[in-house]
Design an enzyme around this catalytic site. Structure first.
Site, PDB file in Angstrom:
ATOM      1  N   LYS A 234       0.837  -1.199   0.000  1.00  0.00           N
ATOM      2  CA  LYS A 234       0.000   0.000   0.000  1.00  0.00           C
ATOM      3  C   LYS A 234       0.874   1.252   0.000  1.00  0.00           C
ATOM      4  O   LYS A 234       1.962   1.245   0.589  1.00  0.00           O
ATOM      5  CB  LYS A 234      -0.870   0.044   1.263  1.00  0.00           C
ATOM      6  CG  LYS A 234      -1.940  -1.015   1.384  1.00  0.00           C
ATOM      7  CD  LYS A 234      -2.683  -0.848   2.709  1.00  0.00           C
ATOM      8  CE  LYS A 234      -3.666  -1.975   2.961  1.00  0.00           C
ATOM      9  NZ  LYS A 234      -4.836  -1.920   2.082  1.00  0.00           N
TER      10      LYS A 234
ATOM     11  N   ARG B 174     -10.301 -11.463   1.811  1.00  0.00           N
ATOM     12  CA  ARG B 174     -11.211 -12.441   1.199  1.00  0.00           C
ATOM     13  C   ARG B 174     -10.605 -13.839   1.198  1.00  0.00           C
ATOM     14  O   ARG B 174     -11.335 -14.825   1.215  1.00  0.00           O
ATOM     15  CB  ARG B 174     -11.577 -11.982  -0.213  1.00  0.00           C
ATOM     16  CG  ARG B 174     -10.429 -11.913  -1.182  1.00  0.00           C
ATOM     17  CD  ARG B 174     -10.760 -11.069  -2.414  1.00  0.00           C
ATOM     18  NE  ARG B 174     -10.866  -9.657  -2.079  1.00  0.00           N
ATOM     19  CZ  ARG B 174     -11.183  -8.701  -2.953  1.00  0.00           C
ATOM     20  NH1 ARG B 174     -11.457  -9.023  -4.207  1.00  0.00           N
ATOM     21  NH2 ARG B 174     -11.242  -7.445  -2.581  1.00  0.00           N
TER      22      ARG B 174
END
Length: 496
Positions: free
Chosen positions: A270, A344
């Site tokens: 990130k 996920r």
């Protein structure tokens, strides 16, 4: 925590250092409003707060005749009072909105008490100069501000006691979640998360099973394990399984939470600005822990399983990589094209574990996608799934609890975006659009056919952590999902 004391007396006769009077819908005509000339002089029009220092009355505006605005105004009033020198405050009983409903009085009392209690919360663990609030007690005079229809069946005192119990349990549960989410990553590791769950389990006499990486290997939870690879030697993963079993259970419910105790994005790193606040990526798992505390203390007639996948997502020589292909617990292969779509992966294996329990309902909570925040804003959670009745029930009961929620629809066109040429499914969409839904559709790949209509996915990425005060929420963590899911479970059991 603010102590609320119920007194069978009039508002005028109740004793406290300060009075709290709500101005509902700009109506100043009530007898509890004093010195109207002063309010006119300072042009106070019933919005925000105003302190009448001479009479020691804090006026708090409720813009509309709405129970949710009453809750918010009560919270704002306490935030104001805690900065002042009053040790106690008195307040009467107000009824806002839906006066014809049988439970109007109870819902108003719940809102009032919860707003009062949440107003004192502040995460100041690491502040060297803590400013402890002088305000310690709220005296609630059991006198109605105005008559409320259809309240004959339940006395004011009975409703007040029930509402106070709810507010105390909900405040405690929300504060557990907020403290955990706000905890910095140097402390809030997967092991720490398990320790918090163990404390909740001990206090509520719950079963708890805390599993390490060896268990994950045995269960072939390879997607979960992959996310932890870079952190394994320092902060190993934990699969936390809490169980509440009442004597009578009408339903078996599995609550699944994403517990990313820190997420730097892995090798798909990130940008620095996006890394800040990633301690909050454990918001879903934290909510599940808070929910087990709330549901157990409320004594709901359901067997509730709380399943949390706790891990970090970091960089390092052992980190999983874009181009890796993972074999999930469900047996499906996953092409990794972005290691920052890691939540996920953890949830896929945890949902598989949850289905092995054969529950009647499965609800997962996750700070899953920035796309959800872009689409719905930072105050609203998304609801996804196949069962329209179940989605509607969660939305309706959640909205009544005071949380903001909206349904997002699955569709066959978006499903094509997570197809892979070399595996069963890809962990990231081939398009930048519809990211919240494609993440939900990814999870759907790991839901067996017999559970499709029993599963809900709640993306709490927006409201789980907001860097400002809003509604009854302080700066930082909000405990998103706890009030909504508690209300959902209660409504679900009414239909059982």
């Amino acid at each position: 925590m603010l102590k609320i004391k119920l007194e069978k007396t009039t508002f005028e006769n109740a004793k406290a250092e300060c009075s709290l009077v709500f101005i509902i819908n700009k109506d100043f005509s009530h007898a509890w409003v004093k010195n109207k000339e002063l309010l006119e002089t300072f042009k106070y029009e019933g919005e925000g707060v105003f302190l009448d220092q001479e009479n020691k009355i804090l006026y708090a505006g409720v813009k509309e005749d709405d129970v949710h605005l009453l809750r918010e105004s009560a919270c704002l009033a306490v935030r104001t009072l805690k900065k002042l020198a009053f040790k106690s405050v008195k307040v009467g009983v107000y009824t806002c909105g839906a006066h014809s409903k049988d439970n109007a009085l109870l819902e108003n009392l719940k809102a009032l008490f919860l707003g009062l209690k949440l107003g004192l919360y502040e995460y100041d663990t690491f502040k060297s100069n803590k400013k402890e609030s002088v305000l310690k007690e709220a005296i609630v005079a059991l006198e109605l501000h105005k008559p409320c229809e259809k309240t004959c069946a339940n006395s004011l005192e009975k409703s007040a006691k029930e509402a106070l119990k709810y507010a105390e349990i909900m405040t405690e549960s929300l504060n557990i979640v907020k403290d955990l989410v706000n905890t910095p990553p140097m402390i809030g590791t997967p092991v720490y998360m398990a320790e918090v769950a163990q404390k909740v389990a001990k206090e509520n006499h719950l079963e708890i099973h805390v599993h390490d990486e060896k268990f994950l290997e045995e269960k072939k939870m390879n997607a979960f394990l992959a996310v932890n690879k870079a952190s394994l030697s320092v902060n190993p993963p934990r699969l936390i399984h809490l169980v509440y079993k009442p004597k009578k259970a009408k339903k078996k419910i599995a609550l699944v939470g994403k517990g990313l105790t820190y997420d730097c994005g892995g090798l798909s790193l990130k940008p620095a600005d996006y890394m800040v606040t990633m301690k909050a990526d454990k918001g879903g798992g934290s909510a599940v822990i808070g929910l087990l505390n709330a549901l157990a203390k409320l004594g709901v007639e359901a067997e509730v399983h709380g399943i949390i996948g706790a891990t970090e997502n970091m960089i390092g020589p052992a980190a999983y990589k874009p181009d890796d292909i993972l074999i999930s617990k469900e047996g499906k292969s996953i092409e990794v094209r972005n290691t920052d779509a890691e939540g996920r992966l953890v949830l896929a294996d945890c949902l598989s574990y949850a289905q092995d329990l054969n529950p009647d309902v499965i609800v997962d909570f996750a700070t899953l996608t920035g796309a959800c925040v872009v689409g719905l804003g930072e105050f609203t959670s998304a609801i996804m799934g196949h069962n329209e009745e179940l989605k509607n029930l969660f939305e309706t009961s959640g909205l009544e609890s005071g949380e903001l929620l909206a349904k997002l629809p699955f569709n066959r066109h978006l499903k094509k975006l997570i197809e892979s040429k070399i595996a069963d499914v890809c962990n990231i969409s081939s398009s930048r659009y519809g990211g919240a839904i494609t993440a939900g559709l990814f999870l759907n790949e790991f839901i067996r056919d017999e559970f499709k209509d029993k599963w809900l996915h709640i993306d709490i990425a927006g409201p789980a952590y907001v860097e400002k005060e809003w509604d009854v929420n302080s700066f930082g963590a909000s405990g998103a999902g706890v009030r909504a899911c508690t209300a959902f479970v209660e409504e679900l059991l009414k239909k059982a």
